[in-house]
Enzyme design. Structure first.
Site, PDB file in Angstrom:
ATOM      1  CG  LEU A  74     -22.912   2.936  -0.970  1.00  0.00           C
ATOM      2  CD1 LEU A  74     -24.173   3.557  -0.400  1.00  0.00           C
ATOM      3  CD2 LEU A  74     -22.034   3.985  -1.629  1.00  0.00           C
ATOM      4  N   PRO A  75     -19.340   1.052   1.092  1.00  0.00           N
ATOM      5  CG  PRO A  75     -17.340   2.265   1.068  1.00  0.00           C
ATOM      6  CD  PRO A  75     -18.769   2.322   0.642  1.00  0.00           C
ATOM      7  CB  THR A 106     -21.218  -6.423   3.913  1.00  0.00           C
ATOM      8  OG1 THR A 106     -21.258  -7.222   2.732  1.00  0.00           O
ATOM      9  CG2 THR A 106     -21.267  -7.328   5.135  1.00  0.00           C
ATOM     10  CE  LYS A 188     -20.808 -10.638   2.822  1.00  0.00           C
ATOM     11  NZ  LYS A 188     -19.975 -11.336   1.857  1.00  0.00           N
TER      12      LYS A 188
HETATM   13  P1  NAD Z   1     -15.023  -0.268  -2.579  1.00  0.00           P
HETATM   14  O1  NAD Z   1     -14.419   0.588  -1.524  1.00  0.00           O
HETATM   15  O2  NAD Z   1     -14.154  -0.808  -3.659  1.00  0.00           O
HETATM   16  O3  NAD Z   1     -16.223   0.534  -3.289  1.00  0.00           O
HETATM   17  C1  NAD Z   1     -17.104   1.399  -2.636  1.00  0.00           C
HETATM   18  C2  NAD Z   1     -17.496   2.507  -3.608  1.00  0.00           C
HETATM   19  O4  NAD Z   1     -18.417   3.370  -2.948  1.00  0.00           O
HETATM   20  C3  NAD Z   1     -16.310   3.374  -4.038  1.00  0.00           C
HETATM   21  O5  NAD Z   1     -16.311   3.524  -5.436  1.00  0.00           O
HETATM   22  C4  NAD Z   1     -16.560   4.692  -3.325  1.00  0.00           C
HETATM   23  O6  NAD Z   1     -16.058   5.820  -4.046  1.00  0.00           O
HETATM   24  C5  NAD Z   1     -18.070   4.709  -3.255  1.00  0.00           C
HETATM   25  N1  NAD Z   1     -18.612   5.572  -2.202  1.00  0.00           N
HETATM   26  C6  NAD Z   1     -18.173   5.728  -0.933  1.00  0.00           C
HETATM   27  N2  NAD Z   1     -18.947   6.605  -0.272  1.00  0.00           N
HETATM   28  C7  NAD Z   1     -19.891   7.020  -1.162  1.00  0.00           C
HETATM   29  C8  NAD Z   1     -20.973   7.930  -1.082  1.00  0.00           C
HETATM   30  N3  NAD Z   1     -21.250   8.598   0.042  1.00  0.00           N
HETATM   31  N4  NAD Z   1     -21.714   8.117  -2.198  1.00  0.00           N
HETATM   32  C9  NAD Z   1     -21.444   7.454  -3.338  1.00  0.00           C
HETATM   33  N5  NAD Z   1     -20.433   6.573  -3.471  1.00  0.00           N
HETATM   34  C10 NAD Z   1     -19.670   6.361  -2.396  1.00  0.00           C
HETATM   35  O7  NAD Z   1     -15.766  -1.449  -1.807  1.00  0.00           O
HETATM   36  P2  NAD Z   1     -16.240  -2.861  -2.399  1.00  0.00           P
HETATM   37  O8  NAD Z   1     -15.135  -3.848  -2.279  1.00  0.00           O
HETATM   38  O9  NAD Z   1     -16.927  -2.634  -3.699  1.00  0.00           O
HETATM   39  O10 NAD Z   1     -17.299  -3.287  -1.284  1.00  0.00           O
HETATM   40  C11 NAD Z   1     -18.574  -2.700  -1.192  1.00  0.00           C
HETATM   41  C12 NAD Z   1     -19.397  -3.484  -0.185  1.00  0.00           C
HETATM   42  O11 NAD Z   1     -19.478  -4.848  -0.626  1.00  0.00           O
HETATM   43  C13 NAD Z   1     -18.767  -3.521   1.226  1.00  0.00           C
HETATM   44  O12 NAD Z   1     -19.769  -3.422   2.182  1.00  0.00           O
HETATM   45  C14 NAD Z   1     -18.070  -4.881   1.245  1.00  0.00           C
HETATM   46  O13 NAD Z   1     -17.951  -5.394   2.557  1.00  0.00           O
HETATM   47  C15 NAD Z   1     -19.010  -5.716   0.396  1.00  0.00           C
HETATM   48  N6  NAD Z   1     -18.387  -6.874  -0.258  1.00  0.00           N
HETATM   49  C16 NAD Z   1     -17.157  -6.775  -0.831  1.00  0.00           C
HETATM   50  C17 NAD Z   1     -16.585  -7.900  -1.425  1.00  0.00           C
HETATM   51  C18 NAD Z   1     -15.218  -7.834  -2.083  1.00  0.00           C
HETATM   52  O14 NAD Z   1     -14.631  -8.886  -2.364  1.00  0.00           O
HETATM   53  N7  NAD Z   1     -14.684  -6.649  -2.351  1.00  0.00           N
HETATM   54  C19 NAD Z   1     -17.292  -9.111  -1.469  1.00  0.00           C
HETATM   55  C20 NAD Z   1     -18.569  -9.176  -0.915  1.00  0.00           C
HETATM   56  C21 NAD Z   1     -19.104  -8.047  -0.301  1.00  0.00           C
END
Ligand code: NAD
Length: 320
Positions: A74-75, A106, A188
């Site tokens: 999740l975000p 994260t 991380k």
């Molecule tokens: P994203 O925004 O693409 O995905 C998050 C998902 O969570 C979305 O599909 C959203 O609809 C869902 N969501 C939000 N609130 C929700 C809830 N209450 N219940 C259910 N689903 C819910 O984000 P991401 O890029 O996949 O990143 C996710 C995590 O991973 C973050 O913490 C980010 O910092 C970390 N991260 C991202 C990357 C990257 O390159 N994108 C790399 C490493 C770590």
């Protein structure tokens, strides 16, 4: 042959979707994946991709009622808190079947420990484990199954580790047990603090070189065999045209978005304040990433776009 598993995945975004996809497609035949996301479109897209193994759920509670082991991606901390602890729809509830809960988001360490505490306090959930397991490697790594997973676990002592390891290996290449709860997130945040500053330093140093009349490809070669060598310089060089495969050479598309770096850098600064660790470079780094994340020319682009943010010359080739 491995036994079919009942797995759960909540949060099917840029990272969660490919991670969950690897998890179910590489699991034993007959395994089921119970999924939930606030975005119905994401759930439908996932169910279309894995029609025979996906069960679409209506809430996090429904996922944890069916799956034995569940993952969340999740975000931010607020989302993690509500997904696990919401009294009406959260993962933790009296009818919970899941015994192993793994949060790959994260977020700040305090929120993660708060969820862990809620799991431990709840009498109806004895024998349930919760782990922080943030990841590194970006969306490409998530698709290839080559991410690093930093697990807040004591490798030698936790009986859950041998159960969890083969599942994490379906999604990632390097699984690093980080010692105890919260330490996966600590690792991380320290990593992103360091790599964010290296990117900024590399961008600034290459900008000095270009403005002084040097070909940045030559400068990068010098760095690579000298003390300024780094993965950022060699693979993710912030200057367009230096590393052909790097996001900078493709309009800073793909890679790790600058707003995510700003978020992680802010969390690292919070961790530093709590640990009373001196951060001479931190305030400047945080300011640069926050401002770059708000700049329409940089927003949504790979975080190495800080070269553009500091006014780096992206058309250096025309002047050679
Ligand atoms: P994203 O925004 O693409 O995905 C998050 C998902 O969570 C979305 O599909 C959203 O609809 C869902 N969501 C939000 N609130 C929700 C809830 N209450 N219940 C259910 N689903 C819910 O984000 P991401 O890029 O996949 O990143 C996710 C995590 O991973 C973050 O913490 C980010 O910092 C970390 N991260 C991202 C990357 C990257 O390159 N994108 C790399 C490493 C770590």
């Amino acid at each position: 042959m491995a036994t079919p598993a009942k797995l759960g995945f909540i949060g099917l975004g840029a990272m969660g979707f490919p991670m969950a996809s690897n998890l179910i497609s590489k699991s034993a035949k007959g395994s089921q994946l119970f999924i939930y996301d606030v975005s119905e479109a994401s759930m439908s897209r996932f169910a279309e991709k894995h029609p025979n193994s996906t069960v679409v759920c209506k809430s996090p509670a429904e996922v944890s009622s069916s799956a034995d082991i569940l993952f969340t991606m999740l975000p931010e901390g607020a989302h993690v808190k509500s997904v696990y602890l919401d009294p009406a729809t959260g993962v933790l509830h009296d009818g919970m079947a899941a015994k192993i809960l793994v949060d790959c988001s994260t977020i700040d360490v305090d929120t993660s420990l708060l969820v862990l505490d809620a799991v431990r306090q709840s009498k109806s959930h004895s024998g349930v484990s919760f782990f922080d397991a943030p990841v590194s490697g970006g969306t490409l790594g998530a698709e290839k199954g080559s991410i690093t997973i930093m697990l807040g676990i004591a490798e030698q002592h936790d009986p859950v580790y041998p159960v969890l390891l083969p599942l994490l290996q379906l999604m990632g290449k390097h699984i690093v047990p980080c010692g105890k709860p919260g330490m996966g997130l600590t690792a991380k945040l320290c990593n992103n603090y360091c790599s964010g500053l290296i990117a900024l330093a590399t961008a600034e140093a290459m900008n000095i070189g270009i403005r002084s009349g040097m070909d940045p490809r030559l400068l990068a070669r010098v760095f690579s065999s000298s003390t300024a060598q780094s993965t950022i310089c060699d693979t993710w060089n912030p200057v367009p045209g230096v590393v052909p495969a790097a996001p900078s050479s493709h309009g800073y598309q793909g890679g790790f978005k600058v707003q995510l770096m700003a978020k992680d850098f802010g969390l690292a600064m919070q961790a530093a304040a709590k640990a009373e660790a001196t951060t001479l470079l931190g305030p400047a780094g945080l300011d640069a990433y926050r401002k770059a994340a708000q700049d329409p020319n940089c927003y949504d682009r790979d975080s190495r776009v800080v070269f553009r943010y500091i006014g780096g010359d992206e058309k250096w080739q025309e002047k050679l």
